[in-house]
Design an enzyme around this catalytic site. Structure first.
Site, PDB file in Angstrom:
ATOM      1  N   ASP A  43       0.694  -1.616   0.049  1.00 50.72           N
ATOM      2  CA  ASP A  43      -0.023  -0.154   0.180  1.00 50.72           C
ATOM      3  C   ASP A  43       0.565   1.488   0.067  1.00 50.72           C
ATOM      4  O   ASP A  43       1.503   1.993   1.006  1.00 50.72           O
ATOM      5  CB  ASP A  43      -0.546  -0.129   1.406  1.00 50.72           C
ATOM      6  CG  ASP A  43      -2.246   1.384   1.187  1.00 50.72           C
ATOM      7  OD1 ASP A  43      -3.091   0.857   0.441  1.00 50.72           O
ATOM      8  OD2 ASP A  43      -1.363   2.604   1.916  1.00 50.72           O
ATOM      9  N   TYR A  48       3.223   9.769  -0.486  1.00 46.94           N
ATOM     10  CA  TYR A  48       4.268   9.763  -0.302  1.00 46.94           C
ATOM     11  C   TYR A  48       5.677   9.906  -0.233  1.00 46.94           C
ATOM     12  O   TYR A  48       6.315   9.656   0.407  1.00 46.94           O
ATOM     13  CB  TYR A  48       3.858   7.987   0.168  1.00 46.94           C
ATOM     14  CG  TYR A  48       2.487   7.659   0.994  1.00 46.94           C
ATOM     15  CD1 TYR A  48       1.811   8.545   1.391  1.00 46.94           C
ATOM     16  CD2 TYR A  48       1.820   6.416   0.943  1.00 46.94           C
ATOM     17  CE1 TYR A  48       0.620   7.605   2.448  1.00 46.94           C
ATOM     18  CE2 TYR A  48       0.717   5.924   1.523  1.00 46.94           C
ATOM     19  CZ  TYR A  48       0.288   6.834   2.268  1.00 46.94           C
ATOM     20  OH  TYR A  48      -0.515   6.211   2.861  1.00 46.94           O
ATOM     21  N   LYS A  73      -2.913   5.654  -4.793  1.00 47.26           N
ATOM     22  CA  LYS A  73      -4.264   6.634  -4.555  1.00 47.26           C
ATOM     23  C   LYS A  73      -3.583   8.410  -4.686  1.00 47.26           C
ATOM     24  O   LYS A  73      -2.409   8.542  -4.707  1.00 47.26           O
ATOM     25  CB  LYS A  73      -4.290   7.105  -2.401  1.00 47.26           C
ATOM     26  CG  LYS A  73      -3.603   5.449  -2.120  1.00 47.26           C
ATOM     27  CD  LYS A  73      -4.265   6.056  -0.236  1.00 47.26           C
ATOM     28  CE  LYS A  73      -3.242   4.631   0.501  1.00 47.26           C
ATOM     29  NZ  LYS A  73      -2.464   4.222   1.200  1.00 47.26           N
ATOM     30  N   HIS A 106      -7.973   9.471  -2.035  1.00 51.27           N
ATOM     31  CA  HIS A 106      -7.130   9.557  -0.916  1.00 51.27           C
ATOM     32  C   HIS A 106      -7.379  10.078   0.328  1.00 51.27           C
ATOM     33  O   HIS A 106      -7.593  10.040   1.163  1.00 51.27           O
ATOM     34  CB  HIS A 106      -5.693  10.006  -1.409  1.00 51.27           C
ATOM     35  CG  HIS A 106      -4.521   9.482  -0.129  1.00 51.27           C
ATOM     36  ND1 HIS A 106      -3.490   9.260  -0.371  1.00 51.27           N
ATOM     37  CD2 HIS A 106      -4.694   9.777   1.217  1.00 51.27           C
ATOM     38  CE1 HIS A 106      -2.621   9.025   0.969  1.00 51.27           C
ATOM     39  NE2 HIS A 106      -3.686   9.125   1.862  1.00 51.27           N
TER      40      HIS A 106
HETATM   41  N1  LIG Z   1      -5.064   6.401   3.344  1.00 52.49           N
HETATM   42  C1  LIG Z   1      -4.642   7.026   4.258  1.00 52.49           C
HETATM   43  O1  LIG Z   1      -5.060   7.901   4.640  1.00 52.49           O
HETATM   44  C2  LIG Z   1      -3.411   6.659   5.356  1.00 52.49           C
HETATM   45  C3  LIG Z   1      -3.068   7.159   6.623  1.00 52.49           C
HETATM   46  C4  LIG Z   1      -2.018   6.777   7.162  1.00 52.49           C
HETATM   47  C5  LIG Z   1      -1.425   5.635   7.132  1.00 52.49           C
HETATM   48  N2  LIG Z   1      -2.344   4.766   5.761  1.00 52.49           N
HETATM   49  C6  LIG Z   1      -1.771   3.413   5.089  1.00 52.49           C
HETATM   50  O2  LIG Z   1      -1.345   2.674   6.220  1.00 52.49           O
HETATM   51  C7  LIG Z   1      -0.254   2.065   7.152  1.00 52.49           C
HETATM   52  C8  LIG Z   1      -0.786   2.053   8.403  1.00 52.49           C
HETATM   53  O3  LIG Z   1       0.139   2.925   8.593  1.00 52.49           O
HETATM   54  P1  LIG Z   1       0.990   3.696   9.550  1.00 52.49           P
HETATM   55  O4  LIG Z   1       1.693   3.370   9.399  1.00 52.49           O
HETATM   56  O5  LIG Z   1       0.245   5.061   9.787  1.00 52.49           O
HETATM   57  O6  LIG Z   1       0.717   2.966  11.133  1.00 52.49           O
HETATM   58  P2  LIG Z   1       0.794   2.046  11.354  1.00 52.49           P
HETATM   59  O7  LIG Z   1       0.848   0.322  10.823  1.00 52.49           O
HETATM   60  O8  LIG Z   1      -0.537   2.198  12.798  1.00 52.49           O
HETATM   61  O9  LIG Z   1       1.754   2.429  12.956  1.00 52.49           O
HETATM   62  C9  LIG Z   1       3.139   1.393  12.294  1.00 52.49           C
HETATM   63  C10 LIG Z   1       4.447   1.984  13.353  1.00 52.49           C
HETATM   64  O10 LIG Z   1       4.120   0.467  14.242  1.00 52.49           O
HETATM   65  C11 LIG Z   1       5.531   0.195  14.826  1.00 52.49           C
HETATM   66  N3  LIG Z   1       5.527  -1.369  14.515  1.00 52.49           N
HETATM   67  C12 LIG Z   1       5.323  -1.646  13.456  1.00 52.49           C
HETATM   68  N4  LIG Z   1       5.099  -3.063  13.588  1.00 52.49           N
HETATM   69  C13 LIG Z   1       5.507  -3.287  14.585  1.00 52.49           C
HETATM   70  C14 LIG Z   1       5.760  -4.144  15.852  1.00 52.49           C
HETATM   71  N5  LIG Z   1       5.094  -5.490  15.445  1.00 52.49           N
HETATM   72  N6  LIG Z   1       5.813  -3.935  17.319  1.00 52.49           N
HETATM   73  C15 LIG Z   1       6.228  -3.011  18.147  1.00 52.49           C
HETATM   74  N7  LIG Z   1       6.185  -1.726  17.032  1.00 52.49           N
HETATM   75  C16 LIG Z   1       5.560  -1.965  15.516  1.00 52.49           C
HETATM   76  C17 LIG Z   1       6.444   0.228  13.493  1.00 52.49           C
HETATM   77  O11 LIG Z   1       7.564   0.871  14.325  1.00 52.49           O
HETATM   78  P3  LIG Z   1       9.228   0.656  13.254  1.00 52.49           P
HETATM   79  O12 LIG Z   1       8.721   0.966  11.904  1.00 52.49           O
HETATM   80  O13 LIG Z   1       9.682   1.568  14.025  1.00 52.49           O
HETATM   81  O14 LIG Z   1       8.811  -0.362  13.252  1.00 52.49           O
HETATM   82  C18 LIG Z   1       5.571   1.880  13.299  1.00 52.49           C
HETATM   83  O15 LIG Z   1       5.925   3.681  14.920  1.00 52.49           O
HETATM   84  C19 LIG Z   1       0.933   3.196   6.527  1.00 52.49           C
HETATM   85  O16 LIG Z   1       2.111   3.137   5.649  1.00 52.49           O
HETATM   86  C20 LIG Z   1      -0.124   3.766   5.009  1.00 52.49           C
HETATM   87  O17 LIG Z   1       0.616   2.357   4.340  1.00 52.49           O
HETATM   88  C21 LIG Z   1      -3.412   5.074   5.176  1.00 52.49           C
END
Ligand SMILES: NC(=O)c1ccc[n+]([C@@H]2O[C@H](COP(=O)([O-])OP(=O)(O)OC[C@H]3O[C@@H](n4cnc5c(N)ncnc54)[C@H](OP(=O)(O)O)[C@@H]3O)[C@@H](O)[C@H]2O)c1
Length: 280
Positions: A43, A48, A73, A106
């Site tokens: 994704d 990004y 997106k 998006h």
């Molecule tokens: N549509 C939208 O508006 C929108 C907005 C935000 C995000 N997204 C999408 O959703 C995806 C996921 O959301 P996100 O990246 O915002 O946040 P997330 O997946 O909720 O959290 C990522 C955080 O969690 C940590 N983490 C991951 N796996 C872990 C584990 N097993 N144990 C401990 N810590 C862990 C990561 O640290 P490390 O990297 O240091 O491991 C990072 O700090 C994004 O990458 C993006 O593709 C979409």
């Protein structure tokens, strides 16, 4: 990898890898790592700034195109009849692909109806297999659903234990639109990885808090795209198909939202202004 059927007949992995906030310089390695441990859904998004790196990783991985499911997106400045096609073609070029599996509007701003017409044409041309939206709250999604012939296949929204979105889930189930959680781990904020309720459930199943959260979403048929830079955590986050939470665990996790926490409230004027200004 377990798959889920979208309302247009296409199948999508229920769990994938998200690359938001990954530096473009690090993204190729991260995506290569993710593909090597078994992820097949990636994704990304135009905003990004790492689509080219995702494309380079796909190419380097040697994984067959038909095994992959790539989402990108359309950013707000291009959510219009006039701009959507050029923006899509730019993403396609950066990713080095002949088609995108899932293309999302998006954010719920600008001319989503005009952009959707273009996305329907792209789908007809086979340049995109499935089309959907992101950050559409139930009222906006319902309006959009009933006033378009081609229905959104998926809606990607913020959803985590502090913000379970049971109301969103109900609307999407009623409409037959697949729900996808972004920030399943609340981006690590609000001390989520030290939450006592999650800790106890994780201990009971001999799993990590991250695994419990992903399992909680998957058992609600909410698809997930966790992000991590670490290959070990990628492996950990994908290893959630060998255990199940029981109804009591699910009920307990629901109580966490008694203290709600939201990362991005699209009903907040300042947030909307911030997002609208991002591409300028
Ligand atoms: N549509 C939208 O508006 C929108 C907005 C935000 C995000 N997204 C999408 O959703 C995806 C996921 O959301 P996100 O990246 O915002 O946040 P997330 O997946 O909720 O959290 C990522 C955080 O969690 C940590 N983490 C991951 N796996 C872990 C584990 N097993 N144990 C401990 N810590 C862990 C990561 O640290 P490390 O990297 O240091 O491991 C990072 O700090 C994004 O990458 C993006 O593709 C979409």
């Amino acid at each position: 990898m377990q798959t889920i059927a979208l309302n247009d007949g296409n199948k999508m992995p229920i769990l994938g890898y998200g690359v938001f906030q990954i530096d473009p310089k690090e993204t190729q390695k991260c995506v290569e790592d993710a593909l090597s441990v078994g992820y097949r859904l990636i994704d990304t998004a135009a905003i990004y700034g790492n689509e080219s790196a995702v494309g380079a990783a796909i190419k380097a991985s040697g994984v067959a195109r038909n095994e992959l499911f790539i989402t990108t997106k359309l950013w707000i400045n291009n959510i219009s009849r006039n701009n959507a096609k050029a923006a899509f073609m730019e993403s396609l070029k950066k990713l080095g692909l002949e088609y995108i599996d899932l293309y999302l509007i998006h954010q719920p701003f600008n001319d989503s109806y005009g952009a959707w017409e273009v996305m329907c044409e792209l789908k007809k041309e086979g340049l995109v297999k499935s089309i959907g939206v992101s950050n559409f709250y139930p009222d906006k999604l319902t309006d959009f659903y009933f006033n378009n012939e081609v229905k959104p296949a998926l809606n990607q929204v913020e959803c985590h234990p502090f913000l379970p979105r049971f109301d969103f889930e109900e609307t999407m189930k009623n409409l037959g639109v697949t729900m996808q959680s972004w920030a399943s781990f609340a981006e690590g904020k609000n001390d989520i990885f030290n939450n006592e309720i999650l800790k106890n459930i994780a201990k009971k199943h001999n799993k990590s808090i991250a695994q419990v959260i992903l399992r909680w979403l998957i058992q609600r048929e909410i698809t997930v795209i966790p992000k991590t830079l670490s290959k070990e955590r990628m492996q950990e986050n994908i290893s959630v198909f060998d255990f199940a939470l029981d109804p009591k665990d699910m009920e307990q996790i629901a109580t966490i939202s008694q203290n709600p926490f939201i990362i991005c409230n699209h009903r907040d004027v300042k947030t909307a202004e911030f997002l609208l200004n991002l591409a300028k």
